[in-house]
Write a protein that holds these residues in place. Structure first.
Motif, PDB file in Angstrom:
ATOM      1  N   LEU A 124      62.357   7.537  83.083  1.00 21.98           N
ATOM      2  CA  LEU A 124      63.332   7.918  84.091  1.00 21.98           C
ATOM      3  C   LEU A 124      64.473   6.921  84.166  1.00 21.98           C
ATOM      4  N   PHE A 125      64.170   5.678  83.781  1.00 18.96           N
ATOM      5  CA  PHE A 125      65.205   4.646  83.946  1.00 18.96           C
ATOM      6  C   PHE A 125      66.392   4.900  83.023  1.00 18.96           C
ATOM      7  N   LEU A 126      66.160   5.670  81.968  1.00 17.75           N
ATOM      8  CA  LEU A 126      67.276   5.963  81.074  1.00 17.75           C
ATOM      9  C   LEU A 126      68.218   7.016  81.656  1.00 17.75           C
ATOM     10  N   TRP A 127      67.780   7.679  82.741  1.00 20.92           N
ATOM     11  CA  TRP A 127      68.596   8.753  83.312  1.00 20.92           C
ATOM     12  C   TRP A 127      69.481   8.283  84.457  1.00 20.92           C
TER      13      TRP A 127
END
Lengths: 282, 574
Positions: B36-39
């Motif tokens: 999720l951190f890439l979003w």
């Protein structure tokens, strides 16, 4: 997991072992320890308690000092396969199967190569298996950890010195990557980071999703997957990959990325070629 | 907290689709991702963690709901504390029949008054509204100090059918009700006759239009036996048609098989009225209608059967022959008189010294008078009684209040209970041979008729007081279009003019006694020539008008803005 595909590939492959001495049980690979092999490693002065059979009498004759021959051991180095058991590894059935296949292939090739494979599954309940038990362990391995690899390593038994360590994961988590790679390479002569990625990890399809949920933590994010958002993801993914690769290199490791959408044979012939050498020789 | 425009709260209905959308989104299948951190955009400060993220939707919903509530409060003109100060507007609507007149566009003046009332309420931003209807007796239609929506709703259901009247008492009352704000708007159809006499805080708004009109100005029906006689008076106000068709439809009566319909062509004089008289046999209710014009209401009447109720007259034993002959000669020609009846309501005529209602005769020392005769001026018994040339022989003075005297002799007297004494010796007088005799007895019979229980008149026009006669000891109720009301008092009672046309029934202890019909006729209301549109401003402004009415509260807008910004922050993109 396509065990048949693994079985077909194993005979023609060998693990790319590092060219440095190894440790391990007696075997066919030069060890870092002094031993009884024919290859001379060093000379030193005799100390009480040394094996008199290793005294180089010719040198004693030439020099008058008791000179001892130090020969290298020939060992069978250990190979550790660490499989990330976090939930993100089961993002899709294909990703989970691919991860299992890569881990099994590494263990099987190592065993065929005369090495001692050890499998460690970093799931919610850590598993450890050796030798032939690796296959059974992989068959029942669950990707159920709600934390990432850097956290689940703490639950595993201590990583032991080994000749080669293969870590199978997607490496898609926020962590101090240099520190993680350094930890993974500690005590290992060689380190391979086998990154298994789903097609959605590499290239999200978008769609109408508006609620993104993290596979591990369950955290949610409201987001419409527009072109801009997808482009931003691609930028951050590429940045993450660069950081991971740099961290692996600093730890003298090698990062290989395996798209799960490809077959295992294609992966071995392609992205995993640095890890699996063709030829089947040790 | 109060609301200047409660309808604005309807905006709260937007909460329903908002909540529905929330639950629909909740049911949307989430997209599971590996990282999720890439979003999302990396944040400089520490993350609130998954707990915060989990409640993002709920927080967004609450903030959006808050925004909707803020919009609703703004639209509803919410007022708190000081801003909740009330603004009272008193609306007075002319309740006369002419307010029902149509303009050239077909819209009644009353409808225009309704629209103008809504505009006044909106313009003043009134929080409290009182609506009065002017009339002979002013009425409160809404309030005092009702919610604007309720007040306007009450005005919607109001019908102006009253008679011509002076609106000043209503306006003065309205001014008192308005209090310090002194905001009174009078909605009528005619300009004030003298603007200086209008109370100073009243804004006089005339919305009428001068129109020509043809109207019935009176309609009477008499039923004698099986014959109904309908008398109509038709008047033309303005340059209307020279001739109109009056359509008269008689419903079949109890013994008749079918009704009758006649169309009478009535020639209308330039000034004055035209009279039409029609007779029907065995008729039930009679409906009269003129062609529709500016005020159709004054061209239609319904006349129910009004059977004659003859006065029963009896002659007591002992009456001398000359007196008996004179009385019988009158009774032979007197209309609506039933001779010889012996019911409780009989008008008994007897000799002097008896307890008859009317005594005729002289006793004691007789004296003859040729004049001058002094009469009680204005007494109903003496209406049109001319005693010139009369030779009147009277005896001793009878008891009671003198009505006619000659010298010291009392010729006619009346007691408290209504007993009348005619102190006359007809053998020596010529009273019975002059017109004064039948006129005097006719007046006696008329008064007897007036004191009969029920309505002395069966058909009345708008604005006329409603006379009713009750018997002591009984409980009476008047039932009309406006409901039931008790009737107090015994004897001849003049009730206030009914505020509207319709059928009025007098009940005694729950039993119907008599009915009367109030017709929607009033010649002054039918004359629409002087109507017009004018706006006479109030000469004196209210207290808070000087300071200007406060506008809508701004804080709901601030709340709305804050909620939107917070929602944007919570749901912002990566």
């Amino acid at each position: 997991m396509d065990e048949a595909a693994v079985a077909r590939l194993v005979p023609g492959l060998a693990l790319a072992l590092p060219r440095v001495p190894h440790r391990g049980r007696v075997g066919e690979v030069r060890a870092t320890s002094a031993g009884s092999s024919l290859e001379l490693h060093d000379f030193r002065a005799y100390q009480p308690g040394d094996d008199l059979r290793q005294v180089d009498w010719n040198a004693v004759a030439r020099t008058g000092d008791l000179i001892l021959r130090i020969r290298q051991d020939e060992v069978s180095p250990r190979v550790e396969v660490v499989l990330d058991g976090s939930r993100s590894m089961a993002l899709s059935p294909r990703k989970a199967a691919c991860a299992r296949e890569v881990a099994l292939l590494a263990a099987e090739v190592a065993a065929r190569q005369g090495l001692s494979p050890t499998l460690m599954v970093a799931g919610a309940r850590p598993e450890r298996a050796q030798g032939n038990a690796c296959r059974a362990a992989l068959q029942v391995a669950e990707f159920d950890a709600r934390d990432d690899l850097s956290a689940s390593l703490g639950r595993l038994p201590p990583l032991r010195p080994c000749g080669l360590r293969v870590v199978v994961s997607d490496f898609l988590f926020e962590a101090d990557l240099p520190a993680l790679c350094s930890r993974l390479s500690r005590g290992a002569s060689g380190l391979f980071l086998a990154q298994v990625l789903d097609a959605e990890d590499l290239d999200p399809s978008g769609g109408e999703g508006a609620r993104l949920v993290d596979a591990e933590s369950g955290a949610a994010l409201e987001e419409l997957l527009t072109e801009d958002v997808l482009a931003a993801y691609s930028r951050r993914f590429a940045e993450h990959q660069r950081g991971l690769r740099a961290a692996a290199m600093r730890a003298r490791g090698t990062l290989v990325t395996a798209p799960a959408s490809e077959s295992l044979a294609a992966l071995v012939a392609g992205p995993l070629r640095p890890l699996f050498l063709a030829g089947g020789g040790a | 907290m109060s609301f200047g425009f409660p309808w604005g709260l309807l905006a709260l209905g937007a909460l329903a689709p908002l909540v529905a959308a929330y639950f629909l989104r909740r049911r949307q299948k989430p997209v599971v991702v590996s990282a999720l951190f890439l979003w999302r955009t990396p944040r400089p400060r520490a993350e609130a963690g998954p707990r915060f993220e989990r409640f993002t939707r709920e927080a967004s919903l609450l903030l959006e709901a808050l925004a909707v509530v803020a919009v609703a409060l703004f639209l509803a003109d919410v007022r708190l504390g000081e801003t909740a100060r009330t603004r009272h507007l008193v609306l007075v609507v002319d309740g006369s029949l002419s307010m029902s007149a149509r303009g050239p566009d077909g819209v009644t003046v009353l409808e225009k008054a309704r629209q103008e009332a809504a505009r006044r309420v909106e313009e003043v931003d009134a929080t409290l509204v009182t609506v009065l209807a002017s009339g002979l007796a002013p009425r409160v239609l809404a309030g005092p100090e009702a919610e604007p929506s309720r007040a306007l709703a009450a005005l919607e259901s109001f019908h102006a059918q009253g008679s011509d009247h002076d609106p000043m008492p209503t306006l003065i009352w309205a001014q008192e009700l308005a209090g310090a704000a002194r905001r009174v708007v009078f909605l009528t159809d005619v300009a004030p006759e003298n603007a200086a006499l209008v109370p100073e805080s009243v804004r006089w708004m005339a919305l009428g239009t001068g129109r020509d009109n043809v109207a019935l100005v009176s309609a009477q029906r008499r039923d004698e036996g099986n014959t109904a006689t309908v008398t109509l008076r038709v008047a033309r106000f303005g340059a209307g048609p020279q001739e109109v068709e009056a359509r008269v439809r008689a419903q079949p009566g109890p013994g008749a098989k079918q009704g009758t319909e006649r169309v009478e062509r009535v020639r209308l004089p330039d000034e004055g009225t035209a009279t039409v008289r029609l007779t029907f046999q065995g008729a039930g209710e009679v409906e009269v209608s003129l062609p529709d014009d500016a005020l159709p209401e004054d061209g239609r009447v319904r006349l129910p059967p009004a059977p004659l109720r003859p006065v029963a007259v009896g002659i007591a034993e002992g009456l001398a022959a000359p007196e008996r002959q004179a009385v019988e000669r009158f009774l032979a020609v007197a209309p609506e008189v039933e001779k010889g009846a012996s019911t409780g309501e009989t008008l008994l005529i007897g000799p002097r010294g008896t307890d008859a209602r009317v005594t005729v005769g002289a006793a004691g020392t007789l004296r003859t008078f040729l004049g001058p005769f002094f009469s009680e001026k204005g007494h109903p018994l003496l209406d049109d009684v001319q005693l010139a040339g009369v030779r009147w022989t009277a005896g001793d003075n009878p008891p009671g209040r003198p009505l006619v005297t000659a010298g010291e002799a009392v010729l006619v007297s009346e007691e408290e209970g209504g007993r009348v004494h005619l102190n006359v010796d007809l053998t020596r007088s010529n009273v019975q041979r002059v017109t004064a005799w039948p006129v005097l007895l006719g007046n006696v019979v008329r008064e007897a008729r007036r004191t009969r229980e029920g309505f002395p008149r069966r058909q009345l026009t708008l604005g006329e007081p409603l006379p009713v006669v009750t018997v002591p000891g009984a409980r009476y109720t008047l039932v009309g279009p406006e409901g039931r009301r008790p009737v107090f008092g015994a004897g001849a009672v003049d009730l206030p003019p009914p505020s509207g046309p319709g059928r009025y029934v007098l009940e005694r202890d729950g039993d119907e006694v008599d009915t009367a019909e109030v017709l929607a006729l009033d010649a002054r209301e039918s004359d629409l020539r002087g109507r017009g549109a004018v706006d006479v401003a109030a000469r004196e402004a209210g207290d808070d008008e000087e300071h200007g009415a406060p506008g809508r509260a701004r804080w709901p807008l601030v709340l709305l803005l804050a909620a939107l910004v917070a929602d944007f922050y919570v749901t912002r993109r990566v």
